[in-house]
Design an enzyme around this catalytic site. Sequence first.
Site, PDB file in Angstrom:
ATOM      1  N   HIS A  59       0.849  -1.202   0.000  1.00  0.00           N
ATOM      2  CA  HIS A  59       0.000   0.000   0.000  1.00  0.00           C
ATOM      3  C   HIS A  59       0.880   1.246   0.000  1.00  0.00           C
ATOM      4  O   HIS A  59       1.734   1.398   0.885  1.00  0.00           O
ATOM      5  CB  HIS A  59      -0.892   0.012   1.250  1.00  0.00           C
ATOM      6  CG  HIS A  59      -1.910  -1.092   1.266  1.00  0.00           C
ATOM      7  ND1 HIS A  59      -3.243  -0.895   0.998  1.00  0.00           N
ATOM      8  CD2 HIS A  59      -1.785  -2.423   1.494  1.00  0.00           C
ATOM      9  CE1 HIS A  59      -3.895  -2.045   1.068  1.00  0.00           C
ATOM     10  NE2 HIS A  59      -3.029  -2.997   1.382  1.00  0.00           N
TER      11      HIS A  59
ATOM     12  N   HIS B 293      -8.795  -8.112  -1.128  1.00  0.00           N
ATOM     13  CA  HIS B 293      -8.354  -8.547   0.208  1.00  0.00           C
ATOM     14  C   HIS B 293      -9.405  -9.518   0.749  1.00  0.00           C
ATOM     15  O   HIS B 293     -10.570  -9.119   0.919  1.00  0.00           O
ATOM     16  CB  HIS B 293      -8.298  -7.368   1.174  1.00  0.00           C
ATOM     17  CG  HIS B 293      -7.097  -6.505   1.040  1.00  0.00           C
ATOM     18  ND1 HIS B 293      -6.880  -5.653  -0.006  1.00  0.00           N
ATOM     19  CD2 HIS B 293      -6.027  -6.348   1.880  1.00  0.00           C
ATOM     20  CE1 HIS B 293      -5.741  -5.009   0.171  1.00  0.00           C
ATOM     21  NE2 HIS B 293      -5.197  -5.408   1.304  1.00  0.00           N
TER      22      HIS B 293
ATOM     23  N   GLU C  46      -7.903 -12.699   5.054  1.00  0.00           N
ATOM     24  CA  GLU C  46      -6.774 -12.204   5.865  1.00  0.00           C
ATOM     25  C   GLU C  46      -7.169 -12.438   7.327  1.00  0.00           C
ATOM     26  O   GLU C  46      -6.513 -13.186   8.044  1.00  0.00           O
ATOM     27  CB  GLU C  46      -6.543 -10.716   5.583  1.00  0.00           C
ATOM     28  CG  GLU C  46      -5.410 -10.084   6.395  1.00  0.00           C
ATOM     29  CD  GLU C  46      -5.257  -8.581   6.119  1.00  0.00           C
ATOM     30  OE1 GLU C  46      -6.200  -7.959   5.587  1.00  0.00           O
ATOM     31  OE2 GLU C  46      -4.183  -8.026   6.457  1.00  0.00           O
TER      32      GLU C  46
ATOM     33  N   ASP D 161       3.235  -5.253   2.286  1.00  0.00           N
ATOM     34  CA  ASP D 161       1.918  -4.729   2.674  1.00  0.00           C
ATOM     35  C   ASP D 161       1.986  -3.268   3.135  1.00  0.00           C
ATOM     36  O   ASP D 161       1.578  -2.373   2.402  1.00  0.00           O
ATOM     37  CB  ASP D 161       1.281  -5.627   3.754  1.00  0.00           C
ATOM     38  CG  ASP D 161      -0.226  -5.515   3.803  1.00  0.00           C
ATOM     39  OD1 ASP D 161      -0.800  -4.895   2.895  1.00  0.00           O
ATOM     40  OD2 ASP D 161      -0.831  -6.068   4.748  1.00  0.00           O
TER      41      ASP D 161
HETATM   42  O1  2ND Z   1      -3.595  -5.527   5.341  1.00  0.00           O
HETATM   43  C1  2ND Z   1      -4.540  -4.787   5.028  1.00  0.00           C
HETATM   44  N1  2ND Z   1      -5.810  -5.265   5.024  1.00  0.00           N
HETATM   45  C2  2ND Z   1      -6.885  -4.500   4.696  1.00  0.00           C
HETATM   46  N2  2ND Z   1      -6.780  -3.203   4.379  1.00  0.00           N
HETATM   47  C3  2ND Z   1      -5.536  -2.654   4.395  1.00  0.00           C
HETATM   48  C4  2ND Z   1      -4.391  -3.407   4.698  1.00  0.00           C
HETATM   49  N3  2ND Z   1      -3.322  -2.587   4.628  1.00  0.00           N
HETATM   50  C5  2ND Z   1      -3.784  -1.376   4.281  1.00  0.00           C
HETATM   51  N4  2ND Z   1      -5.122  -1.406   4.153  1.00  0.00           N
HETATM   52  C6  2ND Z   1      -6.039  -0.299   3.837  1.00  0.00           C
HETATM   53  C7  2ND Z   1      -5.659   0.988   4.557  1.00  0.00           C
HETATM   54  C8  2ND Z   1      -5.220   1.889   3.457  1.00  0.00           C
HETATM   55  O2  2ND Z   1      -5.509   3.245   3.734  1.00  0.00           O
HETATM   56  C9  2ND Z   1      -6.020   1.391   2.289  1.00  0.00           C
HETATM   57  C10 2ND Z   1      -5.550   1.807   0.929  1.00  0.00           C
HETATM   58  O3  2ND Z   1      -4.196   1.615   0.743  1.00  0.00           O
HETATM   59  O4  2ND Z   1      -5.980  -0.010   2.449  1.00  0.00           O
END
Ligand code: 2ND
Length: 362
Positions: free
Chosen positions: A20, A216, A219, A298
């Site tokens: 991200h 996603h 997880e 991540d």
């Molecule tokens: O590991 C994750 N799982 C679900 N959502 C996530 C994870 N890491 C970051 N995010 C979300 C928070 C960020 O603001 C968004 C976009 O990159 O995605």
Amino acid sequence: MAQQLSGEVFTKPKVELHVHLDGAIRVQTILDVAERRGISLPADTVEEMTQVIILQKPATLTEFLGKFAEYMHVIAGDREAIKRIAYEFVEDKAREGVVYVEVRYSPHFLANTQVDPIPWDQEEGDVSPDEVVRLVNKGLNEGERTFNIKARSILCCMRHMPSWSMNVVEMCKKYRHEGVVAIDLAGDESLNCEAYPGHRMAYEEAVRCGIHRTVHAGEVGPPSVVKEAVEVLKAERVGHGYRTLEDKDLYQELLAQNMHFEVCPISSKLTGACDPDFTKHPVIRFREDKANYSLNTDDPLIFNSSLHLDYSTAHKYMGFTEEEFKRLNISSAKSCFLPEEEKEDLLNKLYEAYGMLQSTAF
Ligand SMILES: O=c1[nH]cnc2c1ncn2[C@H]1C[C@H](O)[C@@H](CO)O1
């Protein structure tokens, strides 16, 4: 300084598919931008601010997602900052030996107009989600030329904001020839297990227009979320996907169709997605079953990590060998969202670097 295990493993060219942008910002950049914009932060040195942002020990996905609020208001709505984080991201990846990266973010989370609600308690400004995408494209593009690696982007829908999703897919379509390669669905799977109709409609439009799709799923959410991602949202890759292993039939089906799992070892420990004992990590099973998966950081800012830490952890605690690192990077390249011709070039680059090129000389 990010955490390290002694000795670097696998220094050969790598592919990263799940990282991200807003979870991979330099702390120094957050401090610089805050100073320029006159935004006060709870700390003013890199060391102290790092302690504010990072997750020190395993938490929950919800707690982890709360960490973004420590700094997103500094970067969001600021043109120079948005372009800068994209450019610096490419530099950081080049330093880690990544030759191709797909970086994801929510354009809405970095905007301060034409987004409802305006995120991070910002005042309304004049940076729209559409302009965010153009700024990130510029930063990535300049980074690519300076650091000589390839960077593409994935635009994220957010689970709790289904009203943004159609706009996300429209931007994927608009910028598909300027570096945007796919759509994602991110956010808190533990709160919103089933995808809302807004997400489903966006993914239907993505399928209709040939936009690549990742989601996603699994997880922290149950295997049913993975099933929905693949069967309803038509995901071509699964972000994380660890809990797929709890549904034997689903796992066998996904193995048979060579589904790609975007695995993030350090992340999975700190978000509480997996057992903190790495010797029990689901990726060990993926490896044993010769599944199709990648290794990724991540959100290295929040985990105080680097791609080297993910690789050295896989080596030290999970018995990963050089051969497996090569195999998984080749699978990653095959599962990336580049057009076929560019994918071939990437694969050839890896085969050559890994000493796997077939000689045609006789
Ligand atoms: O590991 C994750 N799982 C679900 N959502 C996530 C994870 N890491 C970051 N995010 C979300 C928070 C960020 O603001 C968004 C976009 O990159 O995605």
